[in-house]
Design a protein around this motif. Structure first.
Motif, PDB file in Angstrom:
ATOM      1  N   SER A 244      60.788  37.465  51.876  1.00 42.65           N
ATOM      2  CA  SER A 244      61.596  37.946  50.737  1.00 42.65           C
ATOM      3  C   SER A 244      60.775  38.854  49.832  1.00 42.65           C
ATOM      4  CB  SER A 244      62.098  36.765  49.902  1.00 42.65           C
ATOM      5  OG  SER A 244      62.840  35.885  50.700  1.00 42.65           O
ATOM      6  N   LEU A 245      59.504  38.521  49.675  1.00 36.67           N
ATOM      7  CA  LEU A 245      58.648  39.319  48.793  1.00 36.67           C
ATOM      8  C   LEU A 245      58.398  40.710  49.385  1.00 36.67           C
ATOM      9  CD1 LEU A 245      56.991  39.466  46.206  1.00 36.67           C
ATOM     10  CD2 LEU A 245      55.078  38.445  47.426  1.00 36.67           C
ATOM     11  N   VAL A 246      58.025  40.760  50.666  1.00 31.89           N
ATOM     12  CA  VAL A 246      57.723  42.078  51.248  1.00 31.89           C
ATOM     13  C   VAL A 246      58.989  42.924  51.407  1.00 31.89           C
ATOM     14  CG1 VAL A 246      55.596  41.320  52.386  1.00 31.89           C
ATOM     15  CG2 VAL A 246      57.749  41.316  53.678  1.00 31.89           C
ATOM     16  N   LEU A 247      60.149  42.271  51.542  1.00 30.79           N
ATOM     17  CA  LEU A 247      61.407  43.028  51.602  1.00 30.79           C
ATOM     18  C   LEU A 247      61.968  43.267  50.205  1.00 30.79           C
ATOM     19  CD1 LEU A 247      63.137  41.452  54.714  1.00 30.79           C
ATOM     20  CD2 LEU A 247      62.176  43.744  54.527  1.00 30.79           C
ATOM     21  N   ARG A 248      61.281  42.750  49.207  1.00 30.72           N
ATOM     22  CA  ARG A 248      61.573  43.023  47.796  1.00 30.72           C
ATOM     23  C   ARG A 248      62.985  42.640  47.375  1.00 30.72           C
ATOM     24  NH1 ARG A 248      60.854  48.627  46.654  1.00 30.72           N
ATOM     25  NH2 ARG A 248      60.929  49.295  48.804  1.00 30.72           N
ATOM     26  N   CYS A 249      63.333  41.374  47.617  1.00 33.08           N
ATOM     27  CA  CYS A 249      64.658  40.860  47.255  1.00 33.08           C
ATOM     28  C   CYS A 249      64.480  39.733  46.239  1.00 33.08           C
ATOM     29  CB  CYS A 249      65.351  40.350  48.519  1.00 33.08           C
ATOM     30  SG  CYS A 249      66.898  39.505  48.153  1.00 33.08           S
ATOM     31  N   ASP A 250      64.730  40.033  44.947  1.00 26.60           N
ATOM     32  CA  ASP A 250      64.496  39.048  43.887  1.00 26.60           C
ATOM     33  C   ASP A 250      65.338  37.783  44.053  1.00 26.60           C
ATOM     34  OD1 ASP A 250      62.485  40.317  42.556  1.00 26.60           O
ATOM     35  OD2 ASP A 250      63.730  41.168  40.984  1.00 26.60           O
ATOM     36  N   ASP A 251      66.600  37.936  44.414  1.00 30.09           N
ATOM     37  CA  ASP A 251      67.449  36.750  44.584  1.00 30.09           C
ATOM     38  C   ASP A 251      66.911  35.838  45.692  1.00 30.09           C
ATOM     39  OD1 ASP A 251      69.042  37.762  42.642  1.00 30.09           O
ATOM     40  OD2 ASP A 251      70.810  38.073  43.883  1.00 30.09           O
ATOM     41  N   CYS A 252      66.420  36.460  46.764  1.00 30.03           N
ATOM     42  CA  CYS A 252      65.880  35.679  47.879  1.00 30.03           C
ATOM     43  C   CYS A 252      64.561  35.014  47.459  1.00 30.03           C
ATOM     44  CB  CYS A 252      65.641  36.568  49.100  1.00 30.03           C
ATOM     45  SG  CYS A 252      66.977  37.729  49.442  1.00 30.03           S
ATOM     46  N   VAL A 253      63.744  35.718  46.685  1.00 27.05           N
ATOM     47  CA  VAL A 253      62.497  35.143  46.171  1.00 27.05           C
ATOM     48  C   VAL A 253      62.820  33.904  45.332  1.00 27.05           C
ATOM     49  CG1 VAL A 253      60.648  35.515  44.471  1.00 27.05           C
ATOM     50  CG2 VAL A 253      61.058  37.223  46.252  1.00 27.05           C
ATOM     51  N   THR A 254      63.789  34.034  44.420  1.00 26.58           N
ATOM     52  CA  THR A 254      64.198  32.907  43.569  1.00 26.58           C
ATOM     53  C   THR A 254      64.588  31.703  44.422  1.00 26.58           C
ATOM     54  OG1 THR A 254      65.025  34.395  41.875  1.00 26.58           O
ATOM     55  CG2 THR A 254      65.874  32.143  41.817  1.00 26.58           C
ATOM     56  N   TYR A 255      65.428  31.938  45.415  1.00 26.82           N
ATOM     57  CA  TYR A 255      65.902  30.856  46.275  1.00 26.82           C
ATOM     58  C   TYR A 255      64.739  30.124  46.951  1.00 26.82           C
ATOM     59  CZ  TYR A 255      68.102  28.417  50.130  1.00 26.82           C
ATOM     60  OH  TYR A 255      68.481  27.446  51.008  1.00 26.82           O
ATOM     61  N   HIS A 256      63.812  30.889  47.506  1.00 25.26           N
ATOM     62  CA  HIS A 256      62.724  30.235  48.245  1.00 25.26           C
ATOM     63  C   HIS A 256      61.691  29.586  47.317  1.00 25.26           C
ATOM     64  CE1 HIS A 256      64.079  31.166  52.229  1.00 25.26           C
ATOM     65  NE2 HIS A 256      64.298  32.427  51.877  1.00 25.26           N
TER      66      HIS A 256
END
Lengths: 103, 103, 103, 103, 103, 103
Positions: free
Chosen positions: E42-54
């Motif tokens: 999620s971090l390398v694909l730069r998706c804040d919502d996905c970062v939050t979830y994980h």
């Protein structure tokens, strides 16, 4: 927030932040050109926060409006219409910087 | 191959190719700076063919080795280790161009 | 904002905006299909503003809900779970458009 | 190679491959439109293998040359000049498919 | 919103959501490792919502702060300075989760 | 080639290469987990050379086949069908490594 990361983050993260600062310093290429490089890279990678940062640096380096729009044009052609929302963001930031400079 | 695309492709594609050529011409910014912008954008977007194209143009614009490595360094820091294979490609292309120039 | 860009931006940027408008016009493929193409491209490239724009155009082209969800499904499979936040955004926009149409 | 993955891979991978096959079947939208959606998504995400796959499927669905070039034009405008090497690849694949069909 | 998508979305979308849930379950690798994998992706694909979830899932799996910062460091080195805004987001989310756990 | 870059490249590039090596060393997380993180990041960013590198490191860290396929499955779900060509590449590399280990 960057300070928090630098306080709490590990050594590898701190070293990366150092590299990131130093890479835009004057060298064989002037700092101004390097900030333009940072701006176009931020635009094609579509990162608004990074665009904002480099716009501010470019304004400090006395980049003129025609120069700005040529950089944005390159970003637009390379990165396509998908960069348009970030182009809009860049132009807004630029206007804000110009207004602040006048006041 | 580009010629084939221009022969067979529609008007919109041809116009895009025109924009793509013109955007690197001398203007408020010199052509040399614009080619450096094209190079860093190609590197962070990880397009080997585009990197090759801009390396050749940069060599024609008399970009020096220290200047090249500063551009590649910015691309590496902005785009991360994922750009390393394309950095290698860029250095290979540069060496090839330098050899041709000598012979 | 687009108007500001068109007023202040250079000729290359204006021409790009023209190409971007024309590319979705009826041609060998109907405008409706082209808007669906724009929508799926926006979804896999994860651009919320672009998704919003193409949802509005698709609604005007009378795209039905089952058609919408098939396009979103293709975007989801091609682009992966990383597109889910943008899928959510697309469905929200669609609901808003449907409500407006009723009122 | 896909067979190897399906033999050795786990259940989750197999299920994903199933979803990937089914998503392009006729539904509310015809299979032809879905293959065009797969093609444009592959182009803007710059995946040559995926472009090849969808070109072959599109040819089987009787997509005409003007239709192809309109899809490629949308991909080019949305994804920018960085897609040009993949546009070239698409046109090469298309020519190969047309030649095979004639012989 | 996910519920809305599951109610209104088609079968393919529902099946994808199932795969997405199951892929992080304990298996040959423990769930904790899988959440770390989800976080770095999620971090390398730069998706804040996905970062939050994980981040939330990782906190539930008792990931420690030094472990978190090592994952973020890998994401930063692989993905480059363009991930920094998302690194900041990750650290904010982590702080919020730690505060909630204390109260 | 890396050696050439290290000889000719500037200090910033050398320092980045150092960070890139150190980030996968044992720490709060074991080196094995870090290589899995590097693998999934490489897969979702679709970099074959990086996938090859991390597959080799993972094999040295005694990652088992079921563990490998769970990592690849996460990459596939997060990154979508667009990662399939790189998944194929990963499985080929894995097979090659296993064969070498036997001989």
């Amino acid at each position: 927030m960057n300070e928090k990361i630098l306080t709490r983050g590990n050594l590898g993260i701190k070293r990366f932040f150092n590299l990131d600062t130093q890479v835009y310093n004057d060298g064989a290429l002037p700092g101004k050109t390097k900030e333009l490089l940072g701006l176009v890279a931020s635009l094609v990678l579509r990162c608004d926060d990074c665009v904002t940062y480099h716009i501010i640096q470019c304004v400090e380096q006395n980049v003129t409006d025609p120069e700005f729009f040529e950089v944005l044009n390159i970003g637009l052609v390379v990165g396509g219409s998908i960069t348009i929302p970030h182009l809009r963001h860049a132009v807004e930031m630029l206007e804000e910087c110009r207004k602040k400079a006048k006041s």
